[in-house]
Write a protein that holds these residues in place. Structure first.
Motif, PDB file in Angstrom:
ATOM      1  N   SER A  70       2.967  -3.150  -9.394  1.00  0.00           N
ATOM      2  CA  SER A  70       1.706  -3.835  -9.674  1.00  0.00           C
ATOM      3  C   SER A  70       1.246  -3.497 -11.095  1.00  0.00           C
ATOM      4  CB  SER A  70       0.636  -3.406  -8.679  1.00  0.00           C
ATOM      5  OG  SER A  70       0.253  -2.063  -8.932  1.00  0.00           O
ATOM      6  N   LYS A  71       0.210  -4.189 -11.557  1.00  0.00           N
ATOM      7  CA  LYS A  71      -0.364  -3.884 -12.874  1.00  0.00           C
ATOM      8  C   LYS A  71      -0.845  -2.443 -12.945  1.00  0.00           C
ATOM      9  CE  LYS A  71      -3.033  -7.562 -12.791  1.00  0.00           C
ATOM     10  NZ  LYS A  71      -4.133  -8.465 -13.151  1.00  0.00           N
ATOM     11  N   ASP A  72      -1.239  -1.886 -11.789  1.00  0.00           N
ATOM     12  CA  ASP A  72      -1.717  -0.504 -11.725  1.00  0.00           C
ATOM     13  C   ASP A  72      -0.574   0.502 -11.611  1.00  0.00           C
ATOM     14  OD1 ASP A  72      -4.363  -1.415 -11.748  1.00  0.00           O
ATOM     15  OD2 ASP A  72      -4.403  -1.598  -9.568  1.00  0.00           O
ATOM     16  N   GLY A  73       0.664   0.021 -11.573  1.00  0.00           N
ATOM     17  CA  GLY A  73       1.821   0.900 -11.471  1.00  0.00           C
ATOM     18  C   GLY A  73       2.214   1.264 -10.060  1.00  0.00           C
ATOM     19  N   HIS A  74       1.581   0.647  -9.060  1.00  0.00           N
ATOM     20  CA  HIS A  74       1.946   0.922  -7.673  1.00  0.00           C
ATOM     21  C   HIS A  74       3.290   0.280  -7.338  1.00  0.00           C
ATOM     22  CE1 HIS A  74      -2.610   1.168  -7.087  1.00  0.00           C
ATOM     23  NE2 HIS A  74      -2.132   2.389  -7.054  1.00  0.00           N
ATOM     24  N   LEU A  75       4.041   0.916  -6.462  1.00  0.00           N
ATOM     25  CA  LEU A  75       5.278   0.365  -5.926  1.00  0.00           C
ATOM     26  C   LEU A  75       4.897  -0.684  -4.889  1.00  0.00           C
ATOM     27  CD1 LEU A  75       8.369   0.387  -5.417  1.00  0.00           C
ATOM     28  CD2 LEU A  75       7.981   2.337  -3.895  1.00  0.00           C
ATOM     29  N   VAL A  76       5.444  -1.896  -5.005  1.00  0.00           N
ATOM     30  CA  VAL A  76       5.073  -2.995  -4.122  1.00  0.00           C
ATOM     31  C   VAL A  76       6.274  -3.381  -3.255  1.00  0.00           C
ATOM     32  CG1 VAL A  76       4.246  -5.382  -3.995  1.00  0.00           C
ATOM     33  CG2 VAL A  76       3.380  -3.851  -5.778  1.00  0.00           C
ATOM     34  N   CYS A  77       6.068  -3.430  -1.948  1.00  0.00           N
ATOM     35  CA  CYS A  77       7.107  -3.861  -1.018  1.00  0.00           C
ATOM     36  C   CYS A  77       7.371  -5.352  -1.233  1.00  0.00           C
ATOM     37  CB  CYS A  77       6.676  -3.599   0.414  1.00  0.00           C
ATOM     38  SG  CYS A  77       7.857  -4.212   1.641  1.00  0.00           S
ATOM     39  N   ALA A  78       8.617  -5.700  -1.460  1.00  0.00           N
ATOM     40  CA  ALA A  78       8.979  -7.093  -1.728  1.00  0.00           C
ATOM     41  C   ALA A  78       8.817  -7.981  -0.493  1.00  0.00           C
ATOM     42  CB  ALA A  78      10.415  -7.172  -2.229  1.00  0.00           C
ATOM     43  N   ALA A  79       8.867  -7.410   0.705  1.00  0.00           N
ATOM     44  CA  ALA A  79       8.798  -8.227   1.926  1.00  0.00           C
ATOM     45  C   ALA A  79       7.387  -8.690   2.260  1.00  0.00           C
ATOM     46  CB  ALA A  79       9.382  -7.455   3.111  1.00  0.00           C
ATOM     47  N   HIS A  80       6.405  -7.791   2.244  1.00  0.00           N
ATOM     48  CA  HIS A  80       5.066  -8.152   2.688  1.00  0.00           C
ATOM     49  C   HIS A  80       3.957  -7.755   1.712  1.00  0.00           C
ATOM     50  CE1 HIS A  80       7.369  -8.048   6.525  1.00  0.00           C
ATOM     51  NE2 HIS A  80       6.816  -9.244   6.589  1.00  0.00           N
ATOM     52  N   GLY A  81       4.316  -7.245   0.535  1.00  0.00           N
ATOM     53  CA  GLY A  81       3.319  -6.964  -0.504  1.00  0.00           C
ATOM     54  C   GLY A  81       2.533  -5.685  -0.364  1.00  0.00           C
ATOM     55  N   ALA A  82       2.911  -4.800   0.525  1.00  0.00           N
ATOM     56  CA  ALA A  82       2.206  -3.519   0.624  1.00  0.00           C
ATOM     57  C   ALA A  82       2.366  -2.775  -0.702  1.00  0.00           C
ATOM     58  CB  ALA A  82       2.771  -2.684   1.769  1.00  0.00           C
ATOM     59  N   SER A  83       1.286  -2.129  -1.166  1.00  0.00           N
ATOM     60  CA  SER A  83       1.296  -1.404  -2.442  1.00  0.00           C
ATOM     61  C   SER A  83       1.140   0.088  -2.187  1.00  0.00           C
ATOM     62  CB  SER A  83       0.152  -1.881  -3.330  1.00  0.00           C
ATOM     63  OG  SER A  83       0.319  -3.232  -3.671  1.00  0.00           O
ATOM     64  N   PHE A  84       2.018   0.876  -2.805  1.00  0.00           N
ATOM     65  CA  PHE A  84       2.052   2.315  -2.578  1.00  0.00           C
ATOM     66  C   PHE A  84       1.759   3.077  -3.863  1.00  0.00           C
ATOM     67  CE2 PHE A  84       4.728   0.255   0.496  1.00  0.00           C
ATOM     68  CZ  PHE A  84       4.348   0.846   1.687  1.00  0.00           C
ATOM     69  N   ASN A  85       0.880   4.072  -3.756  1.00  0.00           N
ATOM     70  CA  ASN A  85       0.559   4.959  -4.863  1.00  0.00           C
ATOM     71  C   ASN A  85       1.801   5.798  -5.168  1.00  0.00           C
ATOM     72  OD1 ASN A  85      -0.361   7.159  -6.408  1.00  0.00           O
ATOM     73  ND2 ASN A  85      -2.391   6.992  -5.509  1.00  0.00           N
ATOM     74  N   THR A  86       2.197   5.861  -6.441  1.00  0.00           N
ATOM     75  CA  THR A  86       3.402   6.609  -6.785  1.00  0.00           C
ATOM     76  C   THR A  86       3.169   8.119  -6.865  1.00  0.00           C
ATOM     77  OG1 THR A  86       3.021   6.213  -9.133  1.00  0.00           O
ATOM     78  CG2 THR A  86       4.491   4.675  -7.980  1.00  0.00           C
ATOM     79  N   ALA A  87       1.928   8.564  -6.787  1.00  0.00           N
ATOM     80  CA  ALA A  87       1.645  10.006  -6.792  1.00  0.00           C
ATOM     81  C   ALA A  87       1.924  10.632  -5.430  1.00  0.00           C
ATOM     82  CB  ALA A  87       0.207  10.272  -7.204  1.00  0.00           C
ATOM     83  N   GLY A  89       2.782   8.306  -2.365  1.00  0.00           N
ATOM     84  CA  GLY A  89       3.460   7.389  -1.458  1.00  0.00           C
ATOM     85  C   GLY A  89       2.563   6.727  -0.429  1.00  0.00           C
ATOM     86  N   VAL A  90       1.242   6.908  -0.550  1.00  0.00           N
ATOM     87  CA  VAL A  90       0.302   6.334   0.416  1.00  0.00           C
ATOM     88  C   VAL A  90       0.073   4.852   0.092  1.00  0.00           C
ATOM     89  CG1 VAL A  90      -2.083   6.399   1.275  1.00  0.00           C
ATOM     90  CG2 VAL A  90      -0.809   8.515   0.928  1.00  0.00           C
ATOM     91  N   CYS A  91       0.058   4.030   1.138  1.00  0.00           N
ATOM     92  CA  CYS A  91      -0.199   2.599   0.984  1.00  0.00           C
ATOM     93  C   CYS A  91      -1.682   2.394   0.692  1.00  0.00           C
ATOM     94  CB  CYS A  91       0.192   1.839   2.251  1.00  0.00           C
ATOM     95  SG  CYS A  91      -0.018   0.056   2.117  1.00  0.00           S
ATOM     96  N   VAL A  92      -1.967   1.754  -0.449  1.00  0.00           N
ATOM     97  CA  VAL A  92      -3.347   1.543  -0.878  1.00  0.00           C
ATOM     98  C   VAL A  92      -3.810   0.111  -0.653  1.00  0.00           C
ATOM     99  CG1 VAL A  92      -3.334   3.444  -2.521  1.00  0.00           C
ATOM    100  CG2 VAL A  92      -2.626   1.161  -3.273  1.00  0.00           C
ATOM    101  N   ALA A  93      -2.881  -0.795  -0.339  1.00  0.00           N
ATOM    102  CA  ALA A  93      -3.237  -2.188  -0.066  1.00  0.00           C
ATOM    103  C   ALA A  93      -2.104  -2.844   0.705  1.00  0.00           C
ATOM    104  CB  ALA A  93      -3.479  -2.950  -1.369  1.00  0.00           C
ATOM    105  N   GLY A  94      -2.480  -3.758   1.593  1.00  0.00           N
ATOM    106  CA  GLY A  94      -1.470  -4.490   2.359  1.00  0.00           C
ATOM    107  C   GLY A  94      -1.490  -4.146   3.829  1.00  0.00           C
ATOM    108  N   PRO A  95      -0.471  -4.604   4.552  1.00  0.00           N
ATOM    109  CA  PRO A  95      -0.475  -4.511   6.012  1.00  0.00           C
ATOM    110  C   PRO A  95      -0.356  -3.105   6.593  1.00  0.00           C
ATOM    111  CG  PRO A  95       1.616  -5.381   5.232  1.00  0.00           C
ATOM    112  CD  PRO A  95       0.703  -5.297   4.038  1.00  0.00           C
ATOM    113  N   CYS A  96       0.005  -2.116   5.791  1.00  0.00           N
ATOM    114  CA  CYS A  96       0.122  -0.748   6.330  1.00  0.00           C
ATOM    115  C   CYS A  96      -0.804   0.219   5.594  1.00  0.00           C
ATOM    116  CB  CYS A  96       1.574  -0.271   6.267  1.00  0.00           C
ATOM    117  SG  CYS A  96       2.325  -0.364   4.642  1.00  0.00           S
ATOM    118  N   LYS A  97      -1.934  -0.281   5.111  1.00  0.00           N
ATOM    119  CA  LYS A  97      -2.890   0.531   4.344  1.00  0.00           C
ATOM    120  C   LYS A  97      -3.193   1.830   5.083  1.00  0.00           C
ATOM    121  CE  LYS A  97      -7.156   0.284   1.748  1.00  0.00           C
ATOM    122  NZ  LYS A  97      -8.294  -0.538   1.356  1.00  0.00           N
TER     123      LYS A  97
END
Length: 116
Positions: A70-87, A89-97
């Protein structure tokens, strides 16, 4: 925390093979099984997780070794768009927040990224 192969210092790849702020996919032995791992480099530090999204159990990369950020540098799951903090690994947005990627301990020694 996953247990590692008795050869805990197994080399994964050279640190300089990962762009600073970038991601790489490697194979590593975790709990006795060969697993796809996501590595993220931040300066001289590297964090690693199993390449599995906690939402649906699918790989995070959109093609082998190709990850979305993401623009914020989060790792984004290509399947459903979940975004993970790289510090952490916690999901910060998406279906598994609130859920987190499964961390795998790694270390950097003499310019190499190693398990353990």
């Amino acid at each position: 925390m996953p247990s590692l192969n008795p050869c805990d210092d197994a080399r994964l790849l050279a640190l300089d093979a990962i762009a600073d702020g970038g991601f790489a996919e490697v194979e590593g032995v975790v709990d006795g099984e060969a697993e796809s791992l996501v590595l993220h480099r931040h300066g001289s530090e590297v964090r690693a997780w199993l390449n599995i999204c906690p939402h649906a159990g699918r790989r995070l990369d959109w093609a082998p070794g190709q990850f979305l950020a993401s623009k914020d540098g989060h790792l984004v799951c290509a399947a459903h768009g979940a975004s993970f903090n790289t510090a952490d690994g916690v999901c910060v947005a998406g279906p598994c927040k609130g859920e987190a990627l499964r961390a795998v301990p790694v270390q950097v020694r003499e310019g190499q990224v190693l398990l353990g």
